[in-house]
Design a protein around this motif. Sequence first.
Motif, PDB file in Angstrom:
ATOM      1  N   THR A  64     -42.096 -71.229 -85.037  1.00  0.00           N
ATOM      2  CA  THR A  64     -40.765 -71.804 -84.585  1.00  0.00           C
ATOM      3  C   THR A  64     -41.082 -73.341 -84.315  1.00  0.00           C
ATOM      4  O   THR A  64     -41.866 -73.649 -83.629  1.00  0.00           O
ATOM      5  CB  THR A  64     -40.323 -71.025 -83.337  1.00  0.00           C
ATOM      6  OG1 THR A  64     -41.171 -71.017 -82.244  1.00  0.00           O
ATOM      7  CG2 THR A  64     -40.054 -69.541 -83.610  1.00  0.00           C
ATOM      8  N   GLU A  65     -39.889 -74.027 -84.365  1.00  0.00           N
ATOM      9  CA  GLU A  65     -40.100 -75.295 -83.932  1.00  0.00           C
ATOM     10  C   GLU A  65     -39.954 -75.498 -82.544  1.00  0.00           C
ATOM     11  O   GLU A  65     -39.361 -74.450 -81.858  1.00  0.00           O
ATOM     12  CB  GLU A  65     -38.808 -75.932 -84.620  1.00  0.00           C
ATOM     13  CG  GLU A  65     -38.915 -76.163 -86.051  1.00  0.00           C
ATOM     14  CD  GLU A  65     -37.795 -76.799 -86.727  1.00  0.00           C
ATOM     15  OE1 GLU A  65     -36.800 -77.096 -86.117  1.00  0.00           O
ATOM     16  OE2 GLU A  65     -37.751 -76.812 -88.042  1.00  0.00           O
ATOM     17  N   VAL A  67     -38.717 -76.297 -78.892  1.00  0.00           N
ATOM     18  CA  VAL A  67     -37.648 -76.241 -78.368  1.00  0.00           C
ATOM     19  C   VAL A  67     -37.828 -77.006 -76.712  1.00  0.00           C
ATOM     20  O   VAL A  67     -38.391 -76.472 -76.092  1.00  0.00           O
ATOM     21  CB  VAL A  67     -36.883 -75.039 -78.005  1.00  0.00           C
ATOM     22  CG1 VAL A  67     -35.538 -75.269 -77.067  1.00  0.00           C
ATOM     23  CG2 VAL A  67     -36.540 -74.326 -79.302  1.00  0.00           C
ATOM     24  N   GLY A  68     -37.331 -78.226 -76.810  1.00  0.00           N
ATOM     25  CA  GLY A  68     -37.472 -78.984 -75.538  1.00  0.00           C
ATOM     26  C   GLY A  68     -38.747 -79.336 -75.174  1.00  0.00           C
ATOM     27  O   GLY A  68     -39.052 -80.001 -73.826  1.00  0.00           O
ATOM     28  N   ASN A 112     -41.929 -77.897 -70.202  1.00  0.00           N
ATOM     29  CA  ASN A 112     -42.110 -77.477 -71.787  1.00  0.00           C
ATOM     30  C   ASN A 112     -43.465 -78.009 -72.519  1.00  0.00           C
ATOM     31  O   ASN A 112     -43.371 -78.165 -73.806  1.00  0.00           O
ATOM     32  CB  ASN A 112     -41.022 -77.574 -72.625  1.00  0.00           C
ATOM     33  CG  ASN A 112     -39.617 -76.793 -71.955  1.00  0.00           C
ATOM     34  OD1 ASN A 112     -39.746 -75.745 -71.556  1.00  0.00           O
ATOM     35  ND2 ASN A 112     -38.777 -77.429 -71.769  1.00  0.00           N
ATOM     36  N   ARG A 144     -32.342 -68.278 -76.654  1.00  0.00           N
ATOM     37  CA  ARG A 144     -33.452 -68.467 -77.333  1.00  0.00           C
ATOM     38  C   ARG A 144     -33.760 -67.605 -78.678  1.00  0.00           C
ATOM     39  O   ARG A 144     -34.126 -66.316 -78.285  1.00  0.00           O
ATOM     40  CB  ARG A 144     -34.728 -68.517 -76.540  1.00  0.00           C
ATOM     41  CG  ARG A 144     -34.708 -69.557 -75.595  1.00  0.00           C
ATOM     42  CD  ARG A 144     -35.818 -69.250 -74.367  1.00  0.00           C
ATOM     43  NE  ARG A 144     -36.293 -70.570 -73.673  1.00  0.00           N
ATOM     44  CZ  ARG A 144     -36.984 -70.827 -72.652  1.00  0.00           C
ATOM     45  NH1 ARG A 144     -37.907 -69.747 -72.317  1.00  0.00           N
ATOM     46  NH2 ARG A 144     -37.019 -71.808 -72.005  1.00  0.00           N
ATOM     47  N   GLY A 177     -34.569 -72.827 -87.109  1.00  0.00           N
ATOM     48  CA  GLY A 177     -36.104 -73.379 -86.769  1.00  0.00           C
ATOM     49  C   GLY A 177     -37.037 -72.181 -86.630  1.00  0.00           C
ATOM     50  O   GLY A 177     -38.088 -72.310 -86.258  1.00  0.00           O
TER      51      GLY A 177
END
Length: 189
Positions: A64-65, A67-68, A112, A144, A177
């Motif tokens: 996964t890309e 996030v934040g 994060n 999410r 993503g």
Amino acid sequence: MTETPNPHIIDADTLTGEMRPIRRCVLAIGSNLGERLASLQGAVDALADTPDVWVTSVSPVYETEPVGCPEGADNFLNAVVLIDSTLSAATLLDRALAVEDAFGRERDGTANAPRTLDVDLIVVGDRRANDENLRLPHPRAGERAFVLRPWHDLEPDAVLVDSGPIADLLEGLDQSGLKLRDDLSLEIH
């Protein structure tokens, strides 16, 4: 989601005689630093080695890309682990943090930040908690896709407490993503 897989099963603590129900719990694991797959497998193994925790299933692995995360963070490997446990939510949280620490998780205060291992409690039965250390269900789980997609793979009819069916929540999220990694897998030992 029920409080226990079988509401008639009760585990008696051998030291105190206290009766504790067995609860179905959902944990999300992720890594974007170091040997990502090895860290995820280590988390599954550490959870399985925890007294009063029974790992019942592990989702497929997704890449996964971030996030934040800060600029330049590498992609994550993510999965979901289903367990049955008689441990309290607070004890499970302590164990999750200890497993993260064992795999070199560093906390420098950066929100994060990239990490060797992340172990999040998503749900613990139908328990609710809202204090500074523990929030259940996880407050951002319903937003999410990297949590809901692997959870959905294991339990398509699951319901996130106070939010609704995860299938419905997942429909409203951007899943672009997420990439299923058929070439990677986690095992229950």
